[in-house]
Design an enzyme around this catalytic site. Structure first.
Site, PDB file in Angstrom:
ATOM      1  CE  LYS A  73      24.553 -45.779 -37.128  1.00 33.87           C
ATOM      2  NZ  LYS A  73      24.884 -46.542 -38.025  1.00 33.87           N
ATOM      3  CB  ILE A 132      24.102 -27.174 -31.033  1.00 36.96           C
ATOM      4  CG1 ILE A 132      23.066 -28.122 -32.016  1.00 36.96           C
ATOM      5  CG2 ILE A 132      25.594 -27.522 -31.133  1.00 36.96           C
ATOM      6  CD1 ILE A 132      23.455 -27.552 -33.730  1.00 36.96           C
ATOM      7  CG  ASP A 133      19.211 -29.472 -31.140  1.00 35.18           C
ATOM      8  OD1 ASP A 133      19.856 -28.923 -31.931  1.00 35.18           O
ATOM      9  OD2 ASP A 133      18.532 -30.759 -31.462  1.00 35.18           O
ATOM     10  CG  MET A 175      21.141 -28.655 -37.291  1.00 32.66           C
ATOM     11  SD  MET A 175      22.378 -29.521 -36.332  1.00 32.66           S
ATOM     12  CE  MET A 175      22.896 -30.707 -37.928  1.00 32.66           C
ATOM     13  N   GLY A 176      17.516 -28.123 -35.072  1.00 32.48           N
ATOM     14  CA  GLY A 176      16.334 -27.968 -33.952  1.00 32.48           C
ATOM     15  C   GLY A 176      15.411 -28.857 -34.596  1.00 32.48           C
ATOM     16  NE  ARG A 280      26.365 -32.120 -34.405  1.00 32.03           N
ATOM     17  CZ  ARG A 280      25.959 -33.347 -34.737  1.00 32.03           C
ATOM     18  NH1 ARG A 280      24.674 -33.435 -34.827  1.00 32.03           N
ATOM     19  NH2 ARG A 280      26.928 -34.374 -35.177  1.00 32.03           N
TER      20      ARG A 280
HETATM   21  O1  F6P Z   1      20.647 -33.019 -31.741  1.00 33.96           O
HETATM   22  C1  F6P Z   1      21.674 -32.198 -32.068  1.00 33.96           C
HETATM   23  C2  F6P Z   1      21.587 -32.321 -33.874  1.00 33.96           C
HETATM   24  O2  F6P Z   1      22.480 -31.499 -34.172  1.00 33.96           O
HETATM   25  C3  F6P Z   1      20.046 -31.946 -34.306  1.00 33.96           C
HETATM   26  O3  F6P Z   1      19.877 -30.665 -34.243  1.00 33.96           O
HETATM   27  C4  F6P Z   1      19.987 -32.581 -35.838  1.00 33.96           C
HETATM   28  O4  F6P Z   1      18.724 -32.798 -36.213  1.00 33.96           O
HETATM   29  C5  F6P Z   1      20.869 -33.884 -35.332  1.00 33.96           C
HETATM   30  O5  F6P Z   1      21.609 -33.665 -34.195  1.00 33.96           O
HETATM   31  C6  F6P Z   1      21.638 -34.367 -36.444  1.00 33.96           C
HETATM   32  O6  F6P Z   1      22.301 -35.580 -36.213  1.00 33.96           O
HETATM   33  P1  F6P Z   1      23.349 -36.284 -37.119  1.00 33.96           P
HETATM   34  O7  F6P Z   1      24.637 -35.527 -36.843  1.00 33.96           O
HETATM   35  O8  F6P Z   1      23.290 -37.761 -36.411  1.00 33.96           O
HETATM   36  O9  F6P Z   1      22.856 -36.252 -38.466  1.00 33.96           O
END
Ligand code: F6P
Length: 353
Positions: A73, A132-133, A175-176, A280
């Site tokens: 953020k 990771i995306d 994710m993605g 992740r």
């Molecule tokens: O962009 C990377 C990512 O892992 C996305 O795949 C996923 O939607 C997002 O970040 C999740 O974000 P956060 O960790 O803020 O919930």
């Protein structure tokens, strides 16, 4: 030289391997001093830094997360801690006070956009692509992707045996958000029967047809769905909105929506698994360790050569660099003519259409 390094945005396996490679290359080959900035851009706003010497980056190659911490953020051009005010002047003054000759930013499209704004204000920046995306513009591969694909593939392997035993439809949500690279690669590797990605809105009747056909023959079906997948004419499944985040929308739950829609259309049970942040965390794969090390080394070389405002990228087998402005805030989706889509459909995988 005095060089600052930070990790911004969501974390990703391989961040520590990059930090290690940047620090080692700069200290050993360029005789530079390296300063670690804590929690991404927040460290520059809240003045939290620490020196990184060879000892502080020892033994971190295999560890997940980031030793520097990160924050998704913190944006100097709209700081949540100051009601969204622009505190970039404060950051520029702090960078001058620290005597930084360069700033290495390891991050995704959001971090690159901030890095680009800082570069325009005179901070010499070198970027390193992280997500990771795998959806950053101008790079074939971001580190962390291979690890995520390995985790999703293992999950699919495990879901297959339990799905087969019970004769169920097993849905795995990956994710993605806007790009389906993880679901596409892992779906192929984990022999999913149906792969649903954000770029190709799916038809529910087609998904149900494939499940029914398999119910009659193989009894079980494996569906790999990206969190950003959506039905034709429908929208994405939003989990929450984080008001003060630069990217406020968090997706999640399309696997549950799909289950609720599919079950009444089928004779068998449907189960959903949402992998979430498991994708992740933890140690990076050997591929990601090597790629992250190459990126870190290349970033250090750019710094040493004073070639600033560039991002290191992978093109085929080669590490190259492109202007930061070309990467900032841009993403890379699965194109409709991507060869893997053809491979998937020609080998009997349904893309839900
Ligand atoms: O962009 C990377 C990512 O892992 C996305 O795949 C996923 O939607 C997002 O970040 C999740 O974000 P956060 O960790 O803020 O919930």
């Amino acid at each position: 030289m005095r060089v600052g390094i930070l990790t911004g945005g969501g974390d990703c396996p391989g961040l520590n391997a990059v930090i290690r490679a940047v620090a080692k290359s700069l200290i050993k080959s360029a005789g530079a001093e390296v300063i670690g900035i804590e929690q991404g851009f927040l460290g520059l706003i809240e003045r939290r830094v620490r020196p990184l010497d060879l000892r502080s980056v020892a033994g971190i190659m295999a560890t997940g997360g980031t030793i520097l911490g990160t924050h998704n953020k913190a944006n100097p051009f709209g700081y949540f801690g100051a009601g969204g005010a622009d505190v970039s002047e404060r950051v520029l003054a702090y960078v001058r006070e620290l005597g930084l000759d360069a700033l290495v930013v390891i991050g995704g499209d959001g971090s690159m956009a901030i890095a680009h704004q800082l570069a325009e204000r005179g901070i010499p920046v070198v970027g390193c692509p992280k997500t990771i995306d795998n959806d950053l513009a101008h790079t074939d591969r971001s580190f962390g992707f291979d690890t995520a694909v390995a985790i999703v593939t293992e999950a699919l392997d495990r879901l297959q045996t339990t799905g087969q035993s019970h004769g169920r439809v097993m849905i795995l949500e990956t994710m993605g958000r806007w790009a389906g690279w993880i679901a596409l690669h892992a779906g192929l590797a984990g022999s999913a029967d149906i792969i649903l990605i954000p770029e190709l809105p799916y038809r529910l009747d087609e998904v149900a047809r494939v499940c029914r056909e398999r119910e009659a023959r193989q009894r079980y079906t494996l569906i790999c769905v990206a969190e950003g997948a959506k039905p034709e004419g429908g929208g994405v499944t939003v989990k929450e909105r984080i008001a003060d985040s630069p990217e406020p929308v968090r997706l999640g739950g399309v696997g549950n929506v799909l289950r609720a829609q599919l079950e009444p259309m089928l004779g068998c049970e449907v189960r959903t698994t949402i992998l979430g942040h498991v994708q992740r965390g933890g140690p990076p794969t050997p591929f990601d360790r090597v790629l992250a090390t190459q990126y870190g080394h290349a970033a250090a070389q750019l710094v040493a050569a004073r070639e600033f405002n560039r991002v290191v990228v992978l093109k085929g087998d080669h590490i190259e660099s492109v202007p930061l402005a070309d990467v900032a805030g841009r993403s890379r989706n699965v194109p409709a003519d991507h060869p893997l889509l053809r491979t998937a459909s020609d080998t009997g995988i349904s893309l839900g259409r």
